[in-house]
Design a protein around this motif. Structure first.
Motif, PDB file in Angstrom:
ATOM      1  N   GLU A  44       0.835  -1.194   0.000  1.00 36.29           N
ATOM      2  CA  GLU A  44       0.000   0.000   0.000  1.00 36.29           C
ATOM      3  C   GLU A  44       0.872   1.247   0.000  1.00 36.29           C
ATOM      4  OE1 GLU A  44      -3.272   0.295   2.617  1.00 36.29           O
ATOM      5  OE2 GLU A  44      -3.676  -1.847   2.571  1.00 36.29           O
ATOM      6  N   CYS A  45       0.277   2.326  -0.431  1.00 35.78           N
ATOM      7  CA  CYS A  45       0.967   3.600  -0.492  1.00 35.78           C
ATOM      8  C   CYS A  45       1.317   4.059   0.929  1.00 35.78           C
ATOM      9  CB  CYS A  45       0.077   4.620  -1.187  1.00 35.78           C
ATOM     10  SG  CYS A  45       0.888   6.217  -1.353  1.00 35.78           S
ATOM     11  N   PRO A  46       2.564   4.477   1.158  1.00 32.91           N
ATOM     12  CA  PRO A  46       2.974   4.854   2.512  1.00 32.91           C
ATOM     13  C   PRO A  46       2.491   6.245   2.950  1.00 32.91           C
ATOM     14  CG  PRO A  46       4.796   5.153   1.002  1.00 32.91           C
ATOM     15  CD  PRO A  46       3.665   4.526   0.208  1.00 32.91           C
ATOM     16  N   LEU A  47       1.816   6.955   2.094  1.00 33.53           N
ATOM     17  CA  LEU A  47       1.375   8.303   2.460  1.00 33.53           C
ATOM     18  C   LEU A  47       0.040   8.256   3.212  1.00 33.53           C
ATOM     19  CD1 LEU A  47       2.254  10.179  -0.844  1.00 33.53           C
ATOM     20  CD2 LEU A  47       3.570  10.098   1.258  1.00 33.53           C
ATOM     21  N   PRO A  48      -0.060   8.959   4.316  1.00 36.85           N
ATOM     22  CA  PRO A  48      -1.281   8.894   5.130  1.00 36.85           C
ATOM     23  C   PRO A  48      -2.428   9.761   4.603  1.00 36.85           C
ATOM     24  CG  PRO A  48       0.337  10.289   6.193  1.00 36.85           C
ATOM     25  CD  PRO A  48       0.992   9.732   4.970  1.00 36.85           C
ATOM     26  N   TYR A  49      -2.123  10.690   3.720  1.00 34.65           N
ATOM     27  CA  TYR A  49      -3.169  11.602   3.258  1.00 34.65           C
ATOM     28  C   TYR A  49      -3.741  11.141   1.929  1.00 34.65           C
ATOM     29  CZ  TYR A  49      -0.980  14.447   6.815  1.00 34.65           C
ATOM     30  OH  TYR A  49      -0.461  14.886   7.999  1.00 34.65           O
ATOM     31  N   GLU A  50      -5.025  10.975   1.875  1.00 38.85           N
ATOM     32  CA  GLU A  50      -5.724  10.469   0.697  1.00 38.85           C
ATOM     33  C   GLU A  50      -5.441  11.313  -0.552  1.00 38.85           C
ATOM     34  OE1 GLU A  50      -8.212   7.663  -1.094  1.00 38.85           O
ATOM     35  OE2 GLU A  50      -7.780   7.719   1.043  1.00 38.85           O
ATOM     36  N   GLU A  51      -5.410  12.637  -0.389  1.00 38.83           N
ATOM     37  CA  GLU A  51      -5.221  13.516  -1.551  1.00 38.83           C
ATOM     38  C   GLU A  51      -3.825  13.379  -2.166  1.00 38.83           C
ATOM     39  OE1 GLU A  51      -4.708  16.013   2.204  1.00 38.83           O
ATOM     40  OE2 GLU A  51      -6.231  14.670   1.457  1.00 38.83           O
ATOM     41  N   PHE A  52      -2.857  12.872  -1.417  1.00 40.78           N
ATOM     42  CA  PHE A  52      -1.510  12.641  -1.947  1.00 40.78           C
ATOM     43  C   PHE A  52      -1.281  11.182  -2.335  1.00 40.78           C
ATOM     44  CE2 PHE A  52      -0.718  16.207   1.084  1.00 40.78           C
ATOM     45  CZ  PHE A  52      -0.516  17.183   0.130  1.00 40.78           C
ATOM     46  N   TYR A  56       0.514   9.792  -5.851  1.00 52.70           N
ATOM     47  CA  TYR A  56       1.796   9.140  -5.584  1.00 52.70           C
ATOM     48  C   TYR A  56       1.787   7.709  -6.106  1.00 52.70           C
ATOM     49  CZ  TYR A  56       5.904   7.463  -3.086  1.00 52.70           C
ATOM     50  OH  TYR A  56       7.119   6.913  -2.766  1.00 52.70           O
ATOM     51  N   SER A  57       0.707   6.994  -5.919  1.00 53.35           N
ATOM     52  CA  SER A  57       0.590   5.619  -6.437  1.00 53.35           C
ATOM     53  C   SER A  57       0.646   5.611  -7.960  1.00 53.35           C
ATOM     54  CB  SER A  57      -0.713   4.978  -5.961  1.00 53.35           C
ATOM     55  OG  SER A  57      -0.672   4.748  -4.582  1.00 53.35           O
ATOM     56  N   GLU A  58      -0.010   6.575  -8.583  1.00 56.43           N
ATOM     57  CA  GLU A  58       0.032   6.676 -10.049  1.00 56.43           C
ATOM     58  C   GLU A  58       1.456   6.958 -10.528  1.00 56.43           C
ATOM     59  OE1 GLU A  58      -2.833   9.621 -11.236  1.00 56.43           O
ATOM     60  OE2 GLU A  58      -4.521   8.450 -10.474  1.00 56.43           O
ATOM     61  N   LEU A  59       2.152   7.817  -9.810  1.00 54.00           N
ATOM     62  CA  LEU A  59       3.543   8.125 -10.149  1.00 54.00           C
ATOM     63  C   LEU A  59       4.409   6.873 -10.053  1.00 54.00           C
ATOM     64  CD1 LEU A  59       5.851  10.166 -10.732  1.00 54.00           C
ATOM     65  CD2 LEU A  59       6.059  10.411  -8.251  1.00 54.00           C
ATOM     66  N   ARG A  60       4.270   6.125  -8.957  1.00 52.36           N
ATOM     67  CA  ARG A  60       5.052   4.895  -8.795  1.00 52.36           C
ATOM     68  C   ARG A  60       4.733   3.899  -9.906  1.00 52.36           C
ATOM     69  NH1 ARG A  60       5.177   2.869  -2.623  1.00 52.36           N
ATOM     70  NH2 ARG A  60       3.221   1.954  -3.309  1.00 52.36           N
ATOM     71  N   HIS A  61       3.455   3.771 -10.237  1.00 53.61           N
ATOM     72  CA  HIS A  61       3.048   2.844 -11.297  1.00 53.61           C
ATOM     73  C   HIS A  61       3.678   3.261 -12.635  1.00 53.61           C
ATOM     74  CE1 HIS A  61       0.591  -0.024 -13.450  1.00 53.61           C
ATOM     75  NE2 HIS A  61       0.209   0.956 -14.270  1.00 53.61           N
TER      76      HIS A  61
END
Length: 109
Positions: A44-52, A56-61
């Motif tokens: 899962e994405c390590p960022l706690p804020y939904e808006e980021f 961020y997940s799209e960037l990693r993908h």
């Protein structure tokens, strides 16, 4: 008539072949790196804020896709270098035959 002998053409087929093999090794090592990156980023994405988290997940993908494409390109370059080394050897052989023929014609004039 004062004619110059035909120029020599030298092609480094062995260097091209070595380059192709090195690209293959690089592609393999890079593939292992990308596999490790994918394994590390699969959670899962390590960022706690939904808006980021979503961007961020799209960037990693996107980065993973680009990394995989680069690995495929490296492999293709290596395979192409090896194919070209074979073509270069054939060219060297043809040039040698042509140089011998032209040299003989030049000597006869």
């Amino acid at each position: 008539m004062n004619r110059m002998p035909p120029p020599e053409v030298t092609i480094d087929a062995h260097g091209r072949y070595s380059s192709g093999r090195r690209f293959g090794v690089l592609a393999e090592e890079y593939g292992q790196f990308v596999a490790g990156l994918r394994e590390h980023w699969d959670g899962e994405c390590p960022l706690p804020y939904e808006e980021f988290a979503e961007p961020y997940s799209e960037l990693r993908h996107g980065l993973l896709e680009d990394c995989e494409e680069l690995g495929t390109t490296l492999l293709g370059i290596g395979e192409g270098q090896i194919v070209m080394s074979v073509r270069n050897i054939e060219t060297e052989q043809a040039n040698t035959l042509n140089a011998l023929r032209l040299g003989k014609e030049w000597a006869e004039t």
